[in-house]
Design a protein around this motif. Structure first.
Motif, PDB file in Angstrom:
ATOM      1  N   LEU A 102       0.819  -1.209   0.000  1.00  0.00           N
ATOM      2  CA  LEU A 102       0.000   0.000   0.000  1.00  0.00           C
ATOM      3  C   LEU A 102       0.855   1.263   0.000  1.00  0.00           C
ATOM      4  O   LEU A 102       0.426   2.312  -0.485  1.00  0.00           O
ATOM      5  N   ASN A 103       2.087   1.158   0.520  1.00  0.00           N
ATOM      6  CA  ASN A 103       2.974   2.320   0.532  1.00  0.00           C
ATOM      7  C   ASN A 103       3.325   2.784  -0.871  1.00  0.00           C
ATOM      8  O   ASN A 103       3.580   3.969  -1.094  1.00  0.00           O
ATOM      9  N   GLY A 104       3.359   1.860  -1.820  1.00  0.00           N
ATOM     10  CA  GLY A 104       3.619   2.240  -3.198  1.00  0.00           C
ATOM     11  C   GLY A 104       2.363   2.459  -4.003  1.00  0.00           C
ATOM     12  O   GLY A 104       2.319   3.304  -4.900  1.00  0.00           O
ATOM     13  N   LEU A 105       1.305   1.710  -3.677  1.00  0.00           N
ATOM     14  CA  LEU A 105       0.076   1.792  -4.460  1.00  0.00           C
ATOM     15  C   LEU A 105      -0.688   3.085  -4.201  1.00  0.00           C
ATOM     16  O   LEU A 105      -1.192   3.720  -5.141  1.00  0.00           O
ATOM     17  N   ALA A 106      -0.809   3.497  -2.932  1.00  0.00           N
ATOM     18  CA  ALA A 106      -1.644   4.663  -2.594  1.00  0.00           C
ATOM     19  C   ALA A 106      -1.201   5.943  -3.306  1.00  0.00           C
ATOM     20  O   ALA A 106      -2.041   6.638  -3.908  1.00  0.00           O
ATOM     21  N   PRO A 107       0.088   6.311  -3.264  1.00  0.00           N
ATOM     22  CA  PRO A 107       0.485   7.541  -3.973  1.00  0.00           C
ATOM     23  C   PRO A 107       0.386   7.428  -5.484  1.00  0.00           C
ATOM     24  O   PRO A 107       0.326   8.437  -6.186  1.00  0.00           O
ATOM     25  N   PHE A 108       0.348   6.208  -6.003  1.00  0.00           N
ATOM     26  CA  PHE A 108       0.171   5.985  -7.440  1.00  0.00           C
ATOM     27  C   PHE A 108      -1.292   6.186  -7.843  1.00  0.00           C
ATOM     28  O   PHE A 108      -1.592   6.767  -8.891  1.00  0.00           O
ATOM     29  N   VAL A 124     -21.731  11.098  -9.951  1.00  0.00           N
ATOM     30  CA  VAL A 124     -21.942  10.525  -8.621  1.00  0.00           C
ATOM     31  C   VAL A 124     -20.932   9.402  -8.432  1.00  0.00           C
ATOM     32  O   VAL A 124     -20.878   8.468  -9.237  1.00  0.00           O
ATOM     33  N   PHE A 125     -20.127   9.515  -7.389  1.00  0.00           N
ATOM     34  CA  PHE A 125     -19.134   8.495  -7.062  1.00  0.00           C
ATOM     35  C   PHE A 125     -19.600   7.742  -5.819  1.00  0.00           C
ATOM     36  O   PHE A 125     -19.800   8.346  -4.756  1.00  0.00           O
ATOM     37  N   ALA A 126     -19.763   6.432  -5.952  1.00  0.00           N
ATOM     38  CA  ALA A 126     -20.140   5.588  -4.820  1.00  0.00           C
ATOM     39  C   ALA A 126     -18.878   4.990  -4.224  1.00  0.00           C
ATOM     40  O   ALA A 126     -18.024   4.468  -4.959  1.00  0.00           O
ATOM     41  N   LEU A 127     -18.755   5.047  -2.907  1.00  0.00           N
ATOM     42  CA  LEU A 127     -17.497   4.710  -2.250  1.00  0.00           C
ATOM     43  C   LEU A 127     -17.636   3.565  -1.255  1.00  0.00           C
ATOM     44  O   LEU A 127     -18.600   3.505  -0.495  1.00  0.00           O
ATOM     45  N   GLY A 128     -16.640   2.693  -1.281  1.00  0.00           N
ATOM     46  CA  GLY A 128     -16.485   1.722  -0.208  1.00  0.00           C
ATOM     47  C   GLY A 128     -15.775   2.385   0.944  1.00  0.00           C
ATOM     48  O   GLY A 128     -15.716   3.612   1.058  1.00  0.00           O
ATOM     49  N   THR A 129     -15.190   1.568   1.806  1.00  0.00           N
ATOM     50  CA  THR A 129     -14.438   2.101   2.932  1.00  0.00           C
ATOM     51  C   THR A 129     -13.250   1.177   3.170  1.00  0.00           C
ATOM     52  O   THR A 129     -12.973   0.288   2.378  1.00  0.00           O
ATOM     53  N   GLY A 130     -12.507   1.396   4.239  1.00  0.00           N
ATOM     54  CA  GLY A 130     -11.391   0.521   4.549  1.00  0.00           C
ATOM     55  C   GLY A 130     -10.043   1.231   4.500  1.00  0.00           C
ATOM     56  O   GLY A 130      -9.915   2.353   4.012  1.00  0.00           O
ATOM     57  N   ARG A 131      -9.032   0.530   5.004  1.00  0.00           N
ATOM     58  CA  ARG A 131      -7.693   1.096   5.117  1.00  0.00           C
ATOM     59  C   ARG A 131      -7.119   1.488   3.764  1.00  0.00           C
ATOM     60  O   ARG A 131      -6.494   2.549   3.628  1.00  0.00           O
ATOM     61  N   THR A 132      -7.307   0.654   2.746  1.00  0.00           N
ATOM     62  CA  THR A 132      -6.731   0.940   1.429  1.00  0.00           C
ATOM     63  C   THR A 132      -7.258   2.246   0.868  1.00  0.00           C
ATOM     64  O   THR A 132      -6.483   3.136   0.485  1.00  0.00           O
ATOM     65  N   LEU A 133      -8.566   2.387   0.811  1.00  0.00           N
ATOM     66  CA  LEU A 133      -9.158   3.593   0.228  1.00  0.00           C
ATOM     67  C   LEU A 133      -8.842   4.816   1.079  1.00  0.00           C
ATOM     68  O   LEU A 133      -8.580   5.911   0.546  1.00  0.00           O
ATOM     69  N   CYS A 287     -11.632  -1.220  -8.450  1.00  0.00           N
ATOM     70  CA  CYS A 287     -11.156  -1.816  -7.210  1.00  0.00           C
ATOM     71  C   CYS A 287      -9.675  -1.495  -7.008  1.00  0.00           C
ATOM     72  O   CYS A 287      -8.895  -1.492  -7.963  1.00  0.00           O
ATOM     73  N   ILE A 288      -9.301  -1.247  -5.758  1.00  0.00           N
ATOM     74  CA  ILE A 288      -7.918  -0.950  -5.396  1.00  0.00           C
ATOM     75  C   ILE A 288      -7.426  -2.057  -4.462  1.00  0.00           C
ATOM     76  O   ILE A 288      -8.009  -2.271  -3.394  1.00  0.00           O
ATOM     77  N   GLY A 289      -6.378  -2.765  -4.863  1.00  0.00           N
ATOM     78  CA  GLY A 289      -5.881  -3.829  -3.994  1.00  0.00           C
ATOM     79  C   GLY A 289      -4.574  -4.407  -4.493  1.00  0.00           C
ATOM     80  O   GLY A 289      -4.355  -4.515  -5.705  1.00  0.00           O
ATOM     81  N   ALA A 290      -3.710  -4.775  -3.576  1.00  0.00           N
ATOM     82  CA  ALA A 290      -2.421  -5.356  -3.943  1.00  0.00           C
ATOM     83  C   ALA A 290      -1.852  -6.107  -2.747  1.00  0.00           C
ATOM     84  O   ALA A 290      -2.193  -5.839  -1.599  1.00  0.00           O
ATOM     85  N   GLY A 291      -0.981  -7.057  -3.049  1.00  0.00           N
ATOM     86  CA  GLY A 291      -0.298  -7.797  -1.997  1.00  0.00           C
ATOM     87  C   GLY A 291      -0.767  -9.240  -1.903  1.00  0.00           C
ATOM     88  O   GLY A 291      -1.836  -9.606  -2.393  1.00  0.00           O
ATOM     89  N   LYS A 292       0.050 -10.043  -1.268  1.00  0.00           N
ATOM     90  CA  LYS A 292      -0.204 -11.481  -1.176  1.00  0.00           C
ATOM     91  C   LYS A 292      -1.558 -11.791  -0.556  1.00  0.00           C
ATOM     92  O   LYS A 292      -2.278 -12.692  -1.007  1.00  0.00           O
TER      93      LYS A 292
END
Length: 323
Positions: A102-108, A124-133, A287-292
């Protein structure tokens, strides 16, 4: 030691260590100065300059944006779109083994979202939640998006009545000045009667209707291992998590759990979710997500056609394509 140009303007004994670290980082990354030059400019030792830049990095004061696309990442974006039928894909450069992806993905991701809000056509933007977003939004710069609307796809209250720590909509509204419609309700309720009650409330009904008609949904993705975000954040009990795992749950989008085929489970937990399940009609879902820990969930969501756009990193993209 001779005093530098900036040091003449202030006494570093009166400046907070964090401010001095930020100034040193600015001189390094924006000014292009060496540590010797920073030391001279601030009137400090080279060793202290080195420590200040390192502190700025460790405390998240530095945000780097590279405008030149890397060829391998462009190839991976093309391969992801071709393999999974995506309408859009973005792949960030890897940041090395052992680091939090996430340290590399978020600023990208942040500047891509900024460009979405720079669009003059109201959306209209519909949003999830969570640490990544949340982390992505924290990396965004302020932009003028008052002509847009933001709406939550998921409730923001835990069973104990506490608010979600990773609520995103308020943070993004501050960055964009967009009108925002949070879903002020539990993520999941206790039974069908309570679900009907919450969904009948005017503000929940209006938020759900707006979310269902959104031009774009943006969400993170949750794994369903023992580190499942829904469990770690108190929205599922240990018993519910185990039952969902036994039922075949491998991932979740906006609180709704799906299996390895990307099919939402016919399970009581899914039936108690107050929010909107995506995709809704023709709504695109980015969708935003990365990592094992995210690979199994991402593979399932991609295979099941739950998402139409993906932000991920180099390692994850390679893994998804090669398997």
């Amino acid at each position: 030691m001779a005093k530098g140009n900036l040091h003449a303007a202030f006494d570093d004994s009166e400046v907070s260590p964090r401010d001095l670290a930020a100034r040193a980082a600015w001189l390094s990354f924006v000014g292009g100065m060496t540590q010797d030059q920073i030391a001279q400019e601030l009137g400090i030792s080279r060793q202290r300059a080195q420590r200040l830049v390192a502190r700025a990095s460790s405390e998240g004061l530095i945000r780097v944006r590279i405008d030149h696309p890397i060829a391998r990442c462009l190839e991976l974006e093309r391969d992801l779109k071709r393999r999974f039928g995506l309408e859009a894909a973005w792949v960030s450069p890897g940041i090395g083994a052992g680091a939090d992806p996430l340290n590399g993905l978020a600023p990208f991701v942040a500047p891509v979202l900024e460009r979405l809000f720079d669009d003059e056509t109201p959306k209209v933007f519909a949003l999830g939640t969570g640490r990544t977003l949340k982390t992505v939004v924290d990396h965004m710069r302020a932009t003028e998006g008052a002509h847009h609307k933001l709406v939550s796809l998921i409730g923001n209250v835990a069973p104990d009545g506490s608010a979600s720590f990773y609520e995103v909509i308020m943070r993004l509204a501050e960055k964009t000045r967009a009108r925002h419609y949070p879903m002020s309700a539990p993520v999941a309720v206790r039974d069908a009667e309570e679900l009907a009650l919450y969904r009948s409330l005017p503000h929940i009904k209006a938020a759900r209707k707006l979310a269902q008609s959104a031009d774009l949904a943006i969400a993170g993705i949750g794994q369903m291992g023992n580190d499942a975000p829904l469990y770690m954040d108190g929205f599922l009990t240990a018993e519910e998590l185990t039952d969902l795992q036994t039922a075949g749950g491998v991932g979740e989008l906006c609180g709704h759990i799906f299996d390895r085929e990307g099919r939402y489970l016919d399970h009581p937990v899914n039936h108690r979710m107050v929010g909107v399940r995506v995709p809704e009609a023709e709504m695109p879902v980015y969708c935003i997500g990365a990592g094992k820990s995210k690979v199994t969930a991402l593979r399932a969501a991609l295979g099941g056609g739950l998402i139409t756009g993906l932000f991920t990193d180099e390692w994850t993209a390679n893994t998804l394509i090669s398997e």
